[in-house]
Design an enzyme around this catalytic site. Structure first.
Site, mmCIF file in Angstrom:
data_model
loop_
_atom_site.group_PDB
_atom_site.id
_atom_site.type_symbol
_atom_site.label_atom_id
_atom_site.label_comp_id
_atom_site.label_asym_id
_atom_site.label_seq_id
_atom_site.Cartn_x
_atom_site.Cartn_y
_atom_site.Cartn_z
ATOM 1 N N LYS A 14 0.846 -1.194 0.000
ATOM 2 C CA LYS A 14 0.000 0.000 0.000
ATOM 3 C C LYS A 14 0.879 1.240 0.000
ATOM 4 O O LYS A 14 2.050 1.222 0.377
ATOM 5 C CB LYS A 14 -0.936 0.015 1.208
ATOM 6 C CG LYS A 14 -0.261 -0.074 2.584
ATOM 7 C CD LYS A 14 0.247 1.246 3.142
ATOM 8 C CE LYS A 14 0.865 1.067 4.521
ATOM 9 N NZ LYS A 14 1.666 2.253 4.952
ATOM 10 N N GLY A 98 10.983 -2.545 5.852
ATOM 11 C CA GLY A 98 11.372 -1.213 6.298
ATOM 12 C C GLY A 98 11.098 -0.133 5.289
ATOM 13 O O GLY A 98 11.851 0.830 5.183
ATOM 14 N N ASP A 138 -1.953 -1.778 10.782
ATOM 15 C CA ASP A 138 -2.169 -1.801 9.332
ATOM 16 C C ASP A 138 -2.868 -3.068 8.846
ATOM 17 O O ASP A 138 -3.386 -3.096 7.722
ATOM 18 C CB ASP A 138 -0.832 -1.671 8.585
ATOM 19 C CG ASP A 138 -0.231 -0.282 8.686
ATOM 20 O OD1 ASP A 138 -0.914 0.625 9.200
ATOM 21 O OD2 ASP A 138 0.919 -0.107 8.262
#
EC number: 2.7.1.148
Length: 287
Positions: A14, A98, A138
């Site tokens: 996303k 990351g 998330d």
């Protein structure tokens, strides 16, 4: 006949088209507003049913952390459903760690959706959403199945329609620690609340990412990546807590401006031209 395996299960990444920090709860969690947009940069997961109840991940890459989110998702669903079955799980990892692209959270969500089907649990999406929130802020978005206006700590989702777009996404070699960014004295924590209609009036240019300034102070590579995309596409922004950055690259059948060649990027940087998705590819896997 019950399913024995599910192969090639996608877990898309996303982008945070904007990310505003609007406050902080007494327990330390930050309150956010954002739009999460699905893109076609994805990991691919594979599941085989086990009768002995064991959950085993078979990746040939780096050693898995003890708190691997994919296995945590599988264990949580197994425990809460009291399912006696297990699974062999492997992931073809393509979305970088990351990056602020939600790769680990998406893997966890696709694990919940896939094992719900593989084990024949028939859990509703609402029940899976509740499990997802236990795994991370998330995860519910990826379980939800749609691009979304996101509020709270990530648990309040309002599905929204986004026009199809191309996004140039660039991941520098640095990993930006989320804890350091949220703890930075440079982080603004009182951005005024916005509305969906505010965003819809100018979806591409609306708002900003409050985490971007602390990330730029943390890493010169984030600064360099933002500048590189801005010089090519006219504007750029960081996704999540970084270090990936992105820029709009057109709305037609092909990008208006192509992604730069890998040879032109600094060593270990990754660039990808991504198409925005209108729905999650597993949107129909839960009721």
């Amino acid at each position: 006949m019950s399913l024995q395996a599910l192969y090639d299960v996608p877990a898309p990444a996303k982008l945070n088209l904007f990310l505003h920090v609007t406050g902080r709860r007494d327990d330390g969690y930050h309150l956010l507003q954002s739009v999460f947009a699905l893109i076609d940069w994805a990991d691919t997961l594979h599941f085989e049913r086990r009768l002995d109840g064991r959950l085993v991940r078979h990746d040939l890459a780096a050693a898995l952390p003890e708190d691997d989110l994919c296995l945590r998702a599988a264990r949580l669903l197994q425990r809460e459903s009291a399912c006696p079955l297990g699974a062999d799980i492997s992931i073809d990892k393509d979305v970088p760690w990351g990056a602020g692209l939600g790769g680990g959270s998406s893997d966890a969500a696709s694990t919940l959706l896939a094992l719900n089907r593989l084990w024949g649990l028939h859990w509703s999406r609402e029940r899976l959403l509740a499990l997802g929130l236990q795994l991370g802020a998330d995860v519910p978005f990826f379980v939800g199945g749609h691009n979304a206006w996101v509020e709270g700590i990530g648990e309040r989702l309002t599905p929204i329609e986004l026009a199809p777009r191309w996004w140039a996404v660039l991941k520098p070699a640095v990993a930006v620690p989320t804890v350091a960014i949220f703890g930075s004295p440079l982080l603004v924590r009182n951005t005024a609340a916005a509305t969906i209609s505010d965003f819809s009036a100018n979806a591409v240019e609306f708002g900003h990412n409050d985490l971007q300034t602390p990330a730029m102070a943390y890493s010169d590579e984030v600064v360099q990546a933002l500048a590189l995309l801005q010089s090519r596409y006219g504007a750029s922004r960081m996704s999540g807590s970084g270090s990936a950055v992105f820029a709009e690259a057109g709305t037609g059948e092909s990008p208006t401006v192509a992604m730069m060649e890998a040879a032109s990027l600094p060593p270990s940087w990754v660039g990808r031209m991504c198409r925005g998705l209108t729905v999650h590819p597993l949107a129909l896997w839960a009721g």
